[in-house]
Design an enzyme around this catalytic site. Sequence first.
Site, mmCIF file in Angstrom:
data_model
loop_
_atom_site.group_PDB
_atom_site.id
_atom_site.type_symbol
_atom_site.label_atom_id
_atom_site.label_comp_id
_atom_site.label_asym_id
_atom_site.label_seq_id
_atom_site.Cartn_x
_atom_site.Cartn_y
_atom_site.Cartn_z
ATOM 1 N N SER A 138 0.849 -1.202 0.000
ATOM 2 C CA SER A 138 0.000 0.000 0.000
ATOM 3 C C SER A 138 0.878 1.243 0.000
ATOM 4 C CB SER A 138 -0.853 0.066 1.271
ATOM 5 O OG SER A 138 -1.626 -1.078 1.444
ATOM 6 N N GLU A 168 3.841 0.227 -5.155
ATOM 7 C CA GLU A 168 3.378 -0.182 -6.479
ATOM 8 C C GLU A 168 3.188 1.055 -7.362
ATOM 9 O OE1 GLU A 168 3.167 -3.249 -7.881
ATOM 10 O OE2 GLU A 168 2.980 -1.845 -9.533
ATOM 11 N N LEU A 170 1.853 0.726 -10.660
ATOM 12 C CA LEU A 170 0.968 0.424 -11.793
ATOM 13 C C LEU A 170 -0.095 1.505 -11.931
ATOM 14 C CD1 LEU A 170 -2.098 -0.654 -10.873
ATOM 15 C CD2 LEU A 170 -0.832 -2.677 -10.254
ATOM 16 N N LYS A 227 7.362 6.879 -3.422
ATOM 17 C CA LYS A 227 6.028 6.593 -3.968
ATOM 18 C C LYS A 227 5.152 7.853 -3.952
ATOM 19 C CE LYS A 227 2.316 4.900 -5.391
ATOM 20 N NZ LYS A 227 2.065 4.570 -6.784
ATOM 21 N N CYS A 283 -5.707 7.853 -6.123
ATOM 22 C CA CYS A 283 -4.425 8.094 -5.438
ATOM 23 C C CYS A 283 -3.831 9.493 -5.529
ATOM 24 C CB CYS A 283 -3.414 7.060 -5.906
ATOM 25 S SG CYS A 283 -3.894 5.414 -5.335
ATOM 26 N N PHE A 345 -12.607 7.592 -14.353
ATOM 27 C CA PHE A 345 -11.602 8.660 -14.170
ATOM 28 C C PHE A 345 -10.575 8.659 -15.285
ATOM 29 C CE2 PHE A 345 -7.462 7.085 -12.610
ATOM 30 C CZ PHE A 345 -7.741 5.746 -12.365
HETATM 31 P P1 NAD Z 1 -8.819 -1.270 -2.867
HETATM 32 O O1 NAD Z 1 -9.716 -0.508 -1.968
HETATM 33 O O2 NAD Z 1 -9.239 -1.614 -4.241
HETATM 34 O O3 NAD Z 1 -8.421 -2.664 -2.151
HETATM 35 C C1 NAD Z 1 -8.056 -2.766 -0.802
HETATM 36 C C2 NAD Z 1 -8.666 -4.065 -0.266
HETATM 37 O O4 NAD Z 1 -8.163 -4.320 1.059
HETATM 38 C C3 NAD Z 1 -10.197 -4.038 -0.140
HETATM 39 O O5 NAD Z 1 -10.775 -5.051 -0.927
HETATM 40 C C4 NAD Z 1 -10.448 -4.254 1.372
HETATM 41 O O6 NAD Z 1 -11.607 -5.027 1.646
HETATM 42 C C5 NAD Z 1 -9.186 -4.987 1.791
HETATM 43 N N1 NAD Z 1 -8.901 -4.919 3.228
HETATM 44 C C6 NAD Z 1 -8.903 -3.831 4.030
HETATM 45 N N2 NAD Z 1 -8.569 -4.197 5.298
HETATM 46 C C7 NAD Z 1 -8.348 -5.535 5.283
HETATM 47 C C8 NAD Z 1 -7.973 -6.502 6.284
HETATM 48 N N3 NAD Z 1 -7.727 -6.128 7.536
HETATM 49 N N4 NAD Z 1 -7.851 -7.795 5.921
HETATM 50 C C9 NAD Z 1 -8.092 -8.180 4.634
HETATM 51 N N5 NAD Z 1 -8.449 -7.320 3.647
HETATM 52 C C10 NAD Z 1 -8.575 -6.005 3.965
HETATM 53 O O7 NAD Z 1 -7.444 -0.464 -2.893
HETATM 54 P P2 NAD Z 1 -6.346 -0.464 -4.058
HETATM 55 O O8 NAD Z 1 -6.735 0.471 -5.131
HETATM 56 O O9 NAD Z 1 -5.969 -1.863 -4.367
HETATM 57 O O10 NAD Z 1 -5.149 0.236 -3.279
HETATM 58 C C11 NAD Z 1 -4.444 -0.427 -2.248
HETATM 59 C C12 NAD Z 1 -3.221 0.385 -1.888
HETATM 60 O O11 NAD Z 1 -2.359 0.478 -3.034
HETATM 61 C C13 NAD Z 1 -3.518 1.823 -1.483
HETATM 62 O O12 NAD Z 1 -2.614 2.203 -0.480
HETATM 63 C C14 NAD Z 1 -3.257 2.617 -2.750
HETATM 64 O O13 NAD Z 1 -2.850 3.933 -2.463
HETATM 65 C C15 NAD Z 1 -2.112 1.852 -3.367
HETATM 66 N N6 NAD Z 1 -2.001 1.944 -4.845
HETATM 67 C C16 NAD Z 1 -3.113 1.897 -5.628
HETATM 68 C C17 NAD Z 1 -2.993 1.934 -7.029
HETATM 69 C C18 NAD Z 1 -4.204 1.891 -7.942
HETATM 70 O O14 NAD Z 1 -4.022 2.047 -9.151
HETATM 71 N N7 NAD Z 1 -5.402 1.666 -7.459
HETATM 72 C C19 NAD Z 1 -1.727 1.980 -7.605
HETATM 73 C C20 NAD Z 1 -0.605 2.010 -6.770
HETATM 74 C C21 NAD Z 1 -0.764 1.986 -5.383
HETATM 75 C C1 UGA Z 2 -1.433 6.775 -11.112
HETATM 76 C C2 UGA Z 2 0.039 6.648 -11.517
HETATM 77 O O1 UGA Z 2 0.169 6.851 -12.922
HETATM 78 C C3 UGA Z 2 0.601 5.280 -11.131
HETATM 79 O O2 UGA Z 2 1.981 5.233 -11.413
HETATM 80 C C4 UGA Z 2 0.360 5.050 -9.645
HETATM 81 O O3 UGA Z 2 0.804 3.760 -9.266
HETATM 82 C C5 UGA Z 2 -1.117 5.176 -9.341
HETATM 83 O O4 UGA Z 2 -1.574 6.494 -9.736
HETATM 84 C C6 UGA Z 2 -1.440 5.057 -7.882
HETATM 85 O O5 UGA Z 2 -0.585 5.238 -7.039
HETATM 86 O O6 UGA Z 2 -2.627 4.809 -7.656
HETATM 87 P P1 UGA Z 2 -3.727 5.985 -12.169
HETATM 88 O O7 UGA Z 2 -4.317 6.938 -11.189
HETATM 89 O O8 UGA Z 2 -4.275 4.613 -12.230
HETATM 90 O O9 UGA Z 2 -2.161 5.827 -11.893
HETATM 91 O O10 UGA Z 2 -3.839 6.590 -13.645
HETATM 92 P P2 UGA Z 2 -3.029 7.710 -14.477
HETATM 93 O O11 UGA Z 2 -2.782 7.185 -15.813
HETATM 94 O O12 UGA Z 2 -1.858 8.219 -13.718
HETATM 95 O O13 UGA Z 2 -4.115 8.858 -14.601
HETATM 96 C C7 UGA Z 2 -4.523 9.614 -13.470
HETATM 97 C C8 UGA Z 2 -5.441 10.735 -13.913
HETATM 98 O O14 UGA Z 2 -4.717 11.733 -14.637
HETATM 99 C C9 UGA Z 2 -6.559 10.282 -14.851
HETATM 100 O O15 UGA Z 2 -7.757 10.942 -14.506
HETATM 101 C C10 UGA Z 2 -6.071 10.698 -16.223
HETATM 102 O O16 UGA Z 2 -7.098 10.896 -17.144
HETATM 103 C C11 UGA Z 2 -5.360 12.001 -15.876
HETATM 104 N N1 UGA Z 2 -4.336 12.396 -16.855
HETATM 105 C C12 UGA Z 2 -3.260 11.608 -17.099
HETATM 106 C C13 UGA Z 2 -4.452 13.624 -17.516
HETATM 107 O O17 UGA Z 2 -5.420 14.358 -17.293
HETATM 108 N N2 UGA Z 2 -3.482 13.993 -18.411
HETATM 109 C C14 UGA Z 2 -2.389 13.218 -18.671
HETATM 110 O O18 UGA Z 2 -1.537 13.634 -19.490
HETATM 111 C C15 UGA Z 2 -2.280 11.997 -17.998
#
Ligand code: NAD
Ligand code: UGA
Length: 466
Positions: A138, A168, A170, A227, A283, A345
Amino acid sequence: MNSEEERLQPFEKRILCIGAGYVGGPTMAVIALKCPTYKVTVVDINARRIEQWNSPQLPIFEPGLDEVVQKARGRNLFFSTDVAAGIREADIIFVSVNTPTKSFGLGAGAAADLQYWEKTAQQIIDHSDGAKIIVEKSTVPVKTAEAMQRILSSNQKGIHFEVVSNPEFLAEGTAVQDLLEPDRVLIGSLPTETGKTAAAAIVGIYAHWIPRERILTTSLWSSELSKLVANAFLAQRISSINSLSALCEETQADVTEIATAIGADSRIGSKFLNASIGFGGSCFKKDINNLVYIARSYNLQETADYWEMVLKINDFQSRRFVGKVIRQLFNTLVGKRIVLFGFAFKANTGDTRESPAISVTRQLLEERARVVISDPQALDNARLDLADVENQVEFEPDPYRAAAGARALLVLTEWDLYRKLDYQLIFQGMEKPAFIFDGRNILDHARLHEIGFHVFPIGKPALTHY
Ligand code: NAD
Ligand code: UGA
């Protein structure tokens, strides 16, 4: 050998991921695919989510994910609600639970809410009977590993837990590709012997498919902070170009031409310079708020103010967009059918968390417009986001039906589908004068103008018939 040992025998290592969300699910699916000798289990307290991960209809939409899950699930990839059993048998535990912005008490609206995080630490203590590596997946505030290490060290069983950071990077919509070919993997650990050994074990996982030079090892604190900084820099680029899109509209300059001109400088680079209605996603806002909060907590007001501006510009951009719609539609939206093309989004995801479309819809409803929302993947989430005003909004998956009788189309998500529609046909069915506000600059504006639309892109001269 007892039956428990036999059950564990065939796998070289046992990895557990706590949290089966957008990160935990895809990341573990790819690890399982690339490390067939490791058993990978993903657990979650959300039984519905686990049921979906075990079904043909996965809980999230990600291109390429179905294939990866199908190859590994049941072989060495398992989804379960049995958190206790998962913890017991794991050598390495990734923690990928949600870390939202705190909505109450000290730091409300800015600090990270670490309640799920701490609960997880407690669960790990309760169900462990041997040493384990705990991996922060996370996104967490810098120094969280220290707190985690303290909580885990308080166990009364004499178990050693080593906390490692592996944030992460991604992005949704390209998650599988990002996981298969990441720019880098970051692993932070303490400089102790146990810290280095734990980091090496995590390097060993990724080294199955990622070239060693792309796996960076750093201190725990650099890894955690990197991060937050990566997301802040990405969001800052969007706010920078968006802030200038407003100036372009005043001066007849074209923001896309500017992005190309500056992006050709290899020191600036061409990515993440697409002007838009603003960034969304779970995020960017939360992580910048968190960065700002941390900076303020160290009394670094200028650092905090600098990054806070990135969020202010993002709000400004979506309000500016709606303001333009109101002005161009003769200062009243009352009773006008306004269609949103896209609610997610970004394209290629059904995720709507922090989508600018949510605030745009609410602003339009305040103006008493008749809002119609169309999106190929995000309508279920849109209904949840707008539950309190659901009866004032129409949800229509078919863009042609949505546009029939409309006064204005607002492109809010850059779905490819919207580039390919028959706008001549759409124009015929709309009320006149008909408007398009392209909040993503993805359409052929000259062609739309030729058809008869009044066209308002972002950061480019408008094409009108006045
Ligand atoms: P999410 O809400 O989709 O998933 C989190 C999951 O954790 C939920 O399904 C929830 O039920 C579960 N959970 C919570 N407490 C728990 C527990 N005690 N035991 C078991 N399960 C439990 O969140 P996400 O988008 O996967 O993000 C997770 C983390 O990764 C966040 O910190 C976020 O900032 C980070 N992150 C997200 C992205 C993204 O693209 N979504 C990218 C990079 C990093
Ligand atoms: C972003 C980062 O790109 C990831 O590297 C990171 O891991 C992740 O957040 C996270 O920590 O959750 P994400 O939010 O999935 O990924 O998608 P992006 O492609 O970054 O887009 C974010 C927002 O910016 C979107 O609404 C997109 O439409 C917007 N965007 C992106 C713009 O308006 N202009 C751009 O040139 C690029």
